[in-house]
Design a protein around this motif. Structure first.
Motif, PDB file in Angstrom:
ATOM      1  N   ASP A 294      -2.680   3.626  58.675  1.00  9.37           N
ATOM      2  CA  ASP A 294      -1.937   2.816  59.633  1.00  9.37           C
ATOM      3  C   ASP A 294      -0.943   1.907  58.901  1.00  9.37           C
ATOM      4  O   ASP A 294      -1.146   1.523  57.741  1.00  9.37           O
ATOM      5  N   GLY A 295       0.122   1.527  59.600  1.00 10.13           N
ATOM      6  CA  GLY A 295       1.156   0.700  59.001  1.00 10.13           C
ATOM      7  C   GLY A 295       0.642  -0.640  58.496  1.00 10.13           C
ATOM      8  O   GLY A 295       1.120  -1.155  57.475  1.00 10.13           O
ATOM      9  N   LEU A 296      -0.330  -1.235  59.204  1.00  9.26           N
ATOM     10  CA  LEU A 296      -0.863  -2.519  58.752  1.00  9.26           C
ATOM     11  C   LEU A 296      -1.602  -2.372  57.431  1.00  9.26           C
ATOM     12  O   LEU A 296      -1.491  -3.238  56.547  1.00  9.26           O
ATOM     13  N   ALA A 297      -2.381  -1.294  57.292  1.00 10.58           N
ATOM     14  CA  ALA A 297      -3.120  -1.077  56.052  1.00 10.58           C
ATOM     15  C   ALA A 297      -2.158  -0.851  54.885  1.00 10.58           C
ATOM     16  O   ALA A 297      -2.359  -1.384  53.784  1.00 10.58           O
ATOM     17  N   ARG A 298      -1.098  -0.105  55.130  1.00  7.36           N
ATOM     18  CA  ARG A 298      -0.107   0.113  54.073  1.00  7.36           C
ATOM     19  C   ARG A 298       0.600  -1.184  53.709  1.00  7.36           C
ATOM     20  O   ARG A 298       0.846  -1.471  52.530  1.00  7.36           O
ATOM     21  N   ALA A 299       0.919  -1.991  54.735  1.00  3.76           N
ATOM     22  CA  ALA A 299       1.608  -3.259  54.477  1.00  3.76           C
ATOM     23  C   ALA A 299       0.727  -4.199  53.667  1.00  3.76           C
ATOM     24  O   ALA A 299       1.213  -4.904  52.774  1.00  3.76           O
ATOM     25  N   ASP A 314       3.680  -5.379  60.343  1.00  6.20           N
ATOM     26  CA  ASP A 314       4.354  -4.905  59.135  1.00  6.20           C
ATOM     27  C   ASP A 314       5.863  -4.951  59.309  1.00  6.20           C
ATOM     28  O   ASP A 314       6.613  -4.401  58.508  1.00  6.20           O
ATOM     29  N   ASP A 315       6.314  -5.623  60.343  1.00  2.00           N
ATOM     30  CA  ASP A 315       7.746  -5.731  60.626  1.00  2.00           C
ATOM     31  C   ASP A 315       8.399  -6.684  59.630  1.00  2.00           C
ATOM     32  O   ASP A 315       7.880  -7.770  59.354  1.00  2.00           O
ATOM     33  N   THR A 316       9.551  -6.291  59.101  1.00  4.49           N
ATOM     34  CA  THR A 316      10.244  -7.113  58.120  1.00  4.49           C
ATOM     35  C   THR A 316      11.521  -7.759  58.666  1.00  4.49           C
ATOM     36  O   THR A 316      12.243  -8.415  57.913  1.00  4.49           O
ATOM     37  N   ALA A 317      11.801  -7.589  59.953  1.00  6.08           N
ATOM     38  CA  ALA A 317      12.997  -8.207  60.533  1.00  6.08           C
ATOM     39  C   ALA A 317      12.897  -9.726  60.440  1.00  6.08           C
ATOM     40  O   ALA A 317      11.832 -10.310  60.637  1.00  6.08           O
ATOM     41  N   THR A 318      14.014 -10.370  60.145  1.00  9.09           N
ATOM     42  CA  THR A 318      13.995 -11.825  59.994  1.00  9.09           C
ATOM     43  C   THR A 318      14.089 -12.558  61.327  1.00  9.09           C
ATOM     44  O   THR A 318      13.862 -13.766  61.381  1.00  9.09           O
ATOM     45  N   ALA A 319      14.433 -11.844  62.401  1.00  6.25           N
ATOM     46  CA  ALA A 319      14.545 -12.480  63.713  1.00  6.25           C
ATOM     47  C   ALA A 319      13.718 -11.711  64.735  1.00  6.25           C
ATOM     48  O   ALA A 319      13.801 -10.485  64.827  1.00  6.25           O
ATOM     49  N   LEU A 320      12.923 -12.449  65.498  1.00  2.08           N
ATOM     50  CA  LEU A 320      12.178 -11.907  66.631  1.00  2.08           C
ATOM     51  C   LEU A 320      12.728 -12.570  67.875  1.00  2.08           C
ATOM     52  O   LEU A 320      12.661 -13.800  68.017  1.00  2.08           O
ATOM     53  N   VAL A 321      13.295 -11.781  68.781  1.00  4.98           N
ATOM     54  CA  VAL A 321      13.901 -12.319  69.994  1.00  4.98           C
ATOM     55  C   VAL A 321      12.963 -12.063  71.164  1.00  4.98           C
ATOM     56  O   VAL A 321      12.573 -10.915  71.422  1.00  4.98           O
ATOM     57  N   GLY A 322      12.603 -13.126  71.861  1.00 10.88           N
ATOM     58  CA  GLY A 322      11.720 -13.012  73.016  1.00 10.88           C
ATOM     59  C   GLY A 322      12.494 -13.108  74.313  1.00 10.88           C
ATOM     60  O   GLY A 322      13.300 -14.029  74.498  1.00 10.88           O
TER      61      GLY A 322
END
Length: 450
Positions: A294-299, A314-322
């Motif tokens: 899974d992506g979390l385990a790899r991260a 495991d997201d590396t984006a610098t901005a999270l838009v809600g």
């Protein structure tokens, strides 16, 4: 026995602490962030950059008594349809403030119950997003799915829109416990939903399960976990039930005399943890488990694991838009939260402005302390060099870390790189993180440390 005594001595069984999905935590957001500042932060996202998108759908067919999320009940589709139109207007407003070429690295639809939308509504929402911020190659699109509110047509719509991960809330499979928390959802119904999801080639499956519910015993916990593992989720969140009736009045319907003690909560968590580990899941942070692929385990293995309002990512984006009522955005500059009441959110969007109601502008120290807490929550350690790389002086970092080791003498280890929390002390992680928190926590009613 000695370990339990040590955990008790450091406050595990009586402390109330944040979950630290943000720093500072949401109760400390204030009115200094308005829609103008939010728009300026959006416009600062560079051309051809990537962002994450969270879309909040606050409606549920029924309100589960255990839930503390911002939701509202509806018996018809009219409020959902009206809300969708407002979301589309907010997305259009977003498009006027984004630089060309911005793409999505992650998109998550949460709630509430996003699958309360009928298939045509889902298609409209997905198309509206795609027209403004298309998915980047390799992007992930996840949706919270209520097995009580899903069918073939809605899953077809989600699959056609590119859903790559489904997230199912289980809570507990025991019928008595389900009745007491107001959540009827049989194992058979859940298994059928999983079967329909897998049949559409959506191979990534998340599941949430709770410990600390009324009438839970270690035997009942083990039975629910084993049933959940039979569905082979790729990722599991094992959350502690947060009994906060002063935040969510519906929780007053839950009998407090049937809730397990803090010591029993720890035993319930350990029962579930051992079973997940026995079945090959890797531990991710304080309360997640994932298959090795899974992506979390790899991260986690690669040192890329992060924490946000959805938990671990495991997201590396610098901005999270809600988007949507009460949604929270995170930018390099700070946090911005939409109006919590659906009526206020709707009014602002219909009047042609963002619905930003409050937030927080980061100070340099916020970023340093926030990263220390995130490292502790993700990796059970803090590396001095990583905080210095953010601009902090080595003296300041060492002062903070030495303060932690002094406060948790014999629990937290001082290493050549920084500090680490050994496995036997990891149930204390949130309590230890609180020692890094520079804000006054007395005015916020947080949940039990375990």
């Amino acid at each position: 026995m000695e370990t339990t005594a040590q955990l008790a001595r450091h406050g595990l069984f009586d402390a109330r602490v944040p979950r630290y999905t943000s720093y500072p935590t949401a109760p400390h957001f204030a009115g200094g962030v308005d829609e103008g500042r939010f728009a300026s932060w959006l416009r600062a996202i560079p051309e051809n950059g990537q962002i994450s998108l969270y879309i909040h759908v606050p409606f549920c067919r029924r309100l589960c008594w255990f839930c503390a999320c911002r939701t509202q009940g509806t018996s018809s589709g009219e409020p959902v349809r009206a809300y969708l139109e407002v979301l589309k207007a907010e997305i259009a407003h977003l498009s006027r403030n984004l630089a060309p070429g911005v793409r999505l690295s992650r998109m998550h639809w949460g709630g509430g119950t996003p699958t309360l939308m009928e298939a045509p509504m889902m298609e409209e929402l997905a198309a509206a997003v795609e027209a403004v911020v298309p998915m980047a190659p390799g992007a992930e699109f996840s949706v919270e799915i209520d097995p009580n509110e899903i069918d073939e047509a809605r899953l077809d719509a989600l699959a056609a829109a590119g859903m790559t991960r489904a997230s199912i809330g289980v809570q507990d499979f025991d019928p008595e416990i389900q009745k007491v928390i107001g959540r009827d959802q049989s194992y058979e119904l859940t298994a059928r939903a999983v079967e329909m999801i897998r049949a559409r080639g959506i191979e990534s499956l998340n599941a949430d399960i709770l410990f600390g519910l009324p009438h839970q015993t270690e035997e009942r916990m083990a039975d629910s976990v084993q049933k959940l593992m039979s569905l082979s989720p790729d990722r599991v969140a094992l959350y502690g039930y947060a009994h906060v009736p002063w935040v969510a009045k519906r929780q007053s319907l839950i009998p407090t005399d049937a809730l397990p003690t803090p010591e029993q909560r720890l035993a319930l968590f350990e029962t579930a943890r051992r079973l997940f580990r026995w079945d090959g899941y890797e531990e991710i942070g304080i309360d997640h488990f994932a298959r090795p692929g899974d992506g979390l385990a790899r991260a986690l293995r690669d040192g890329r694991l992060r924490r946000n309002f959805q938990g671990y990512t495991d997201d590396t984006a610098t901005a999270l838009v809600g988007l949507g009522a009460s949604s929270i955005s995170r930018f390099p500059q700070g946090y911005a939260q939409n109006a919590s009441a659906t009526s206020a959110y709707t009014r602002d969007i219909r009047e042609g402005r963002f619905a930003t109601a409050r937030g927080h502008v980061f100070s340099r120290e916020d970023l340093w302390r926030g990263r220390i807490i995130e490292q502790l929550m993700c990796e059970f350690r803090c590396d001095v060099k990583a905080i210095v790389a953010l601009g902090a002086s080595p003296h300041w970092v060492l002062s903070v870390l030495k303060g932690i080791t002094a406060r948790f003498d014999g629990v937290v280890n001082l290493t050549s790189a920084g500090i680490e929390i050994p496995p036997k002390a990891r149930p204390l992680t949130r309590v230890i993180a609180r020692a890094v928190d520079a804000y006054d926590l007395s005015r916020a009613g947080h949940s039990s440390a375990i």
